[in-house]
Design a protein around this motif. Structure first.
Motif, PDB file in Angstrom:
ATOM      1  N   VAL A 118      -3.376   3.717 -10.232  1.00 25.79           N
ATOM      2  CA  VAL A 118      -3.538   4.418  -8.437  1.00 25.79           C
ATOM      3  C   VAL A 118      -2.255   5.493 -10.238  1.00 25.79           C
ATOM      4  CG1 VAL A 118      -2.027   5.066  -7.484  1.00 25.79           C
ATOM      5  CG2 VAL A 118      -3.344   3.453  -7.216  1.00 25.79           C
ATOM      6  N   VAL A 119      -1.468   5.334 -10.615  1.00 27.64           N
ATOM      7  CA  VAL A 119      -0.310   6.104 -11.601  1.00 27.64           C
ATOM      8  C   VAL A 119      -1.008   6.597 -11.945  1.00 27.64           C
ATOM      9  CG1 VAL A 119       2.057   6.402 -12.983  1.00 27.64           C
ATOM     10  CG2 VAL A 119       1.906   4.557 -10.654  1.00 27.64           C
ATOM     11  N   LEU A 120      -1.420   6.362 -12.661  1.00 27.28           N
ATOM     12  CA  LEU A 120      -2.480   6.752 -14.133  1.00 27.28           C
ATOM     13  C   LEU A 120      -3.803   7.820 -13.881  1.00 27.28           C
ATOM     14  CD1 LEU A 120      -3.233   6.801 -17.773  1.00 27.28           C
ATOM     15  CD2 LEU A 120      -4.709   5.309 -16.892  1.00 27.28           C
ATOM     16  N   LEU A 121      -4.643   7.077 -13.224  1.00 24.38           N
ATOM     17  CA  LEU A 121      -5.639   7.998 -12.478  1.00 24.38           C
ATOM     18  C   LEU A 121      -5.298   9.267 -11.312  1.00 24.38           C
ATOM     19  CD1 LEU A 121      -7.983   5.155 -10.894  1.00 24.38           C
ATOM     20  CD2 LEU A 121      -8.376   7.149 -13.001  1.00 24.38           C
ATOM     21  N   THR A 122      -3.764   9.185 -10.544  1.00 25.33           N
ATOM     22  CA  THR A 122      -3.188  10.608 -10.163  1.00 25.33           C
ATOM     23  C   THR A 122      -2.830  10.752 -11.060  1.00 25.33           C
ATOM     24  OG1 THR A 122      -3.107   9.087  -8.531  1.00 25.33           O
ATOM     25  CG2 THR A 122      -1.934  10.925  -8.505  1.00 25.33           C
ATOM     26  N   LYS A 160      -3.570  -2.527  -9.865  1.00 26.33           N
ATOM     27  CA  LYS A 160      -4.019  -1.798  -8.229  1.00 26.33           C
ATOM     28  C   LYS A 160      -2.623  -0.522  -8.799  1.00 26.33           C
ATOM     29  CE  LYS A 160      -3.171  -4.189  -5.283  1.00 26.33           C
ATOM     30  NZ  LYS A 160      -3.288  -5.283  -3.977  1.00 26.33           N
ATOM     31  N   PHE A 161      -1.312  -0.619  -9.420  1.00 27.36           N
ATOM     32  CA  PHE A 161      -0.499  -0.095  -9.050  1.00 27.36           C
ATOM     33  C   PHE A 161      -0.420   1.328 -10.305  1.00 27.36           C
ATOM     34  CE2 PHE A 161       1.424  -2.639  -6.731  1.00 27.36           C
ATOM     35  CZ  PHE A 161       2.470  -1.756  -5.135  1.00 27.36           C
ATOM     36  N   LEU A 162      -0.391   0.190 -11.565  1.00 28.59           N
ATOM     37  CA  LEU A 162      -0.992   1.360 -12.897  1.00 28.59           C
ATOM     38  C   LEU A 162      -2.349   2.037 -12.848  1.00 28.59           C
ATOM     39  CD1 LEU A 162      -0.489  -1.125 -15.570  1.00 28.59           C
ATOM     40  CD2 LEU A 162       1.349   0.306 -14.824  1.00 28.59           C
ATOM     41  N   ALA A 165      -4.000  10.614  -5.277  1.00 29.86           N
ATOM     42  CA  ALA A 165      -2.517   9.343  -4.707  1.00 29.86           C
ATOM     43  C   ALA A 165      -3.645   8.552  -3.654  1.00 29.86           C
ATOM     44  CB  ALA A 165      -1.525   9.558  -4.648  1.00 29.86           C
ATOM     45  N   GLY A 166      -3.554   9.053  -2.608  1.00 32.88           N
ATOM     46  CA  GLY A 166      -4.049   8.409  -1.376  1.00 32.88           C
ATOM     47  C   GLY A 166      -5.590   7.977  -1.710  1.00 32.88           C
ATOM     48  N   PHE A 167      -6.277   9.249  -2.302  1.00 36.61           N
ATOM     49  CA  PHE A 167      -8.318   8.554  -2.348  1.00 36.61           C
ATOM     50  C   PHE A 167      -7.904   7.351  -2.892  1.00 36.61           C
ATOM     51  CE2 PHE A 167     -11.856   9.010  -5.672  1.00 36.61           C
ATOM     52  CZ  PHE A 167     -12.696   8.506  -4.866  1.00 36.61           C
ATOM     53  N   PHE A 168      -7.211   6.992  -4.322  1.00 35.84           N
ATOM     54  CA  PHE A 168      -7.743   5.814  -5.640  1.00 35.84           C
ATOM     55  C   PHE A 168      -6.643   5.126  -4.662  1.00 35.84           C
ATOM     56  CE2 PHE A 168      -7.425   9.932  -8.392  1.00 35.84           C
ATOM     57  CZ  PHE A 168      -8.909   9.766  -8.964  1.00 35.84           C
ATOM     58  N   TYR A 215       0.631  -0.695  -0.509  1.00 40.30           N
ATOM     59  CA  TYR A 215      -0.321   0.215   0.185  1.00 40.30           C
ATOM     60  C   TYR A 215       0.725   1.172  -0.170  1.00 40.30           C
ATOM     61  CZ  TYR A 215      -4.289  -3.174   0.910  1.00 40.30           C
ATOM     62  OH  TYR A 215      -4.887  -3.972   1.151  1.00 40.30           O
ATOM     63  N   LEU A 216       1.780   1.564   1.186  1.00 36.74           N
ATOM     64  CA  LEU A 216       2.999   2.631   0.380  1.00 36.74           C
ATOM     65  C   LEU A 216       3.141   2.457  -0.622  1.00 36.74           C
ATOM     66  CD1 LEU A 216       4.677   1.949   4.274  1.00 36.74           C
ATOM     67  CD2 LEU A 216       3.212   3.295   3.393  1.00 36.74           C
ATOM     68  N   LEU A 217       3.977   1.459  -1.069  1.00 37.27           N
ATOM     69  CA  LEU A 217       4.547   1.360  -1.887  1.00 37.27           C
ATOM     70  C   LEU A 217       3.747   1.759  -3.266  1.00 37.27           C
ATOM     71  CD1 LEU A 217       5.949  -1.856  -3.012  1.00 37.27           C
ATOM     72  CD2 LEU A 217       7.332   0.794  -2.788  1.00 37.27           C
TER      73      LEU A 217
END
Length: 227
Positions: free
Chosen positions: A213-217, A209-211, A170-173, A137-139
Motif C-alpha cells: 500500500v505504501v509503495l503503490l500509493t 500488505k503494508f509495504l 490509499a483507499g483503493f489499494f 485496515y485503518l493502519l
C-alpha cells in the motif's frame, strides 16, 4: 481541566481489569475451562474482559456495565456518522456538486449520506473476522498517506492534487488487499496461508500488505504531483 482528567484517566479501569485478568485467566484454555457453555470460536484474547465482568460483578452492576458499553458504542457510532456526513455535505456536495444548494437540500443530502455510510459500514462489518482486522485496515490506509503528510512540509511541489491522489490511492489499494484477505487467501494449518498459489505465513503477508500500500500509493501521488 475536566477534559484532561477525563481522557487521562479513562483508560485506567480497562488497564487494571486487563492486568488482573492475566492473573485470573492466564491463558485462553483457562477461560475455555471456566466457561464450557461458550463456543470456543468466541473465546479469544479479547474475551478476558467480559469474562472478568461475569466472574466478579453481581447481576445489577453487570447490567449497568452492559448498558454503559452499549451507550459508549452508540455515542461513538453517532459521532462517526455525523462527522462523515458533515464532510460529504460541506466538503463535497456543497462545494463541488451543488454550490447553490439550500439548507433544506443540504439536510436532505446529509440524511441520505448518513444512511449510505451506515449501510456500507454494516457490509464491511459482515466481512470482518475480528476487531483487530478493522484496526489493521485503518493502519494500512494511514500508512499509505503517511509519507505524503510528512513530505508536504519540506517539498514545495506537493499540492492539493497530490493529497487527493494519495487518499484515493490509499483507499483503493487497501480495498484490493482487503478483498484478497476475504476472498483469495486460503488459510492452511500452522498459521500458514496460500495467496495465488504461493504459500507464506500470515506475518509476512501483513508486511507485504503494508509495504504494498505504501509503495503503490507513493508511486500514484508522485506521478500526479509531477503531472
Amino acid at each position: 481541566l475536566f477534559n484532561f482528567f477525563h481522557y487521562a484517566l479513562r483508560p485506567w479501569p480497562w488497564i487494571v481489569v486487563g492486568l488482573a485478568s492475566l492473573v485470573i485467566f492466564p491463558d485462553i484454555q483457562s477461560m475455555i475451562d471456566r466457561f464450557p457453555e461458550v463456543s470456543t470460536q468466541y473465546i479469544k484474547n479479547d474475551f478476558a474482559y467480559p469474562a472478568m465482568l461475569r466472574e466478579f460483578l453481581p447481576v445489577g452492576l453487570l447490567g449497568l456495565v452492559v448498558a454503559s458499553l452499549i451507550a459508549a458504542f452508540m455515542s461513538t457510532t453517532a459521532s462517526q456518522l455525523n462527522w462523515g456526513s458533515s464532510y460529504l455535505v460541506n466538503d463535497f456536495y456543497g462545494r463541488f456538486y451543488n454550490p447553490n444548494a439550500t439548507e433544506k437540500q443540504k439536510v436532505a443530502f446529509g440524511r441520505l449520506s448518513t444512511v449510505a455510510l451506515m449501510f456500507f459500514s454494516v457490509l464491511l462489518a459482515l466481512v470482518l473476522q475480528n476487531a483487530l482486522q478493522a484496526f489493521q485496515y485503518l493502519l494500512m490506509i494511514g500508512a499509505g498517506t503517511g509519507l505524503l503528510y510528512i513530505l508536504r512540509w519540506f517539498w514545495w511541489r506537493i499540492n492539493a492534487y497530490s493529497e487527493i491522489a494519495a487518499m484515493v490511492a490509499a483507499g483503493f489499494f487497501s480495498l484490493v488487499f482487503i478483498l484478497f484477505d476475504n476472498f483469495v487467501i486460503v488459510h492452511l494449518e500452522n498459521g500458514m496461508i496460500e495467496v495465488l498459489g504461493l504459500t507464506t505465513s500470515l506475518t509476512y503477508w501483513n508486511i507485504i500488505k503494508f509495504l504494498g500500500v505504501v509503495l503503490l500509493t507513493s508511486i500514484s501521488w508522485i506521478l500526479v504531483t509531477f503531472l
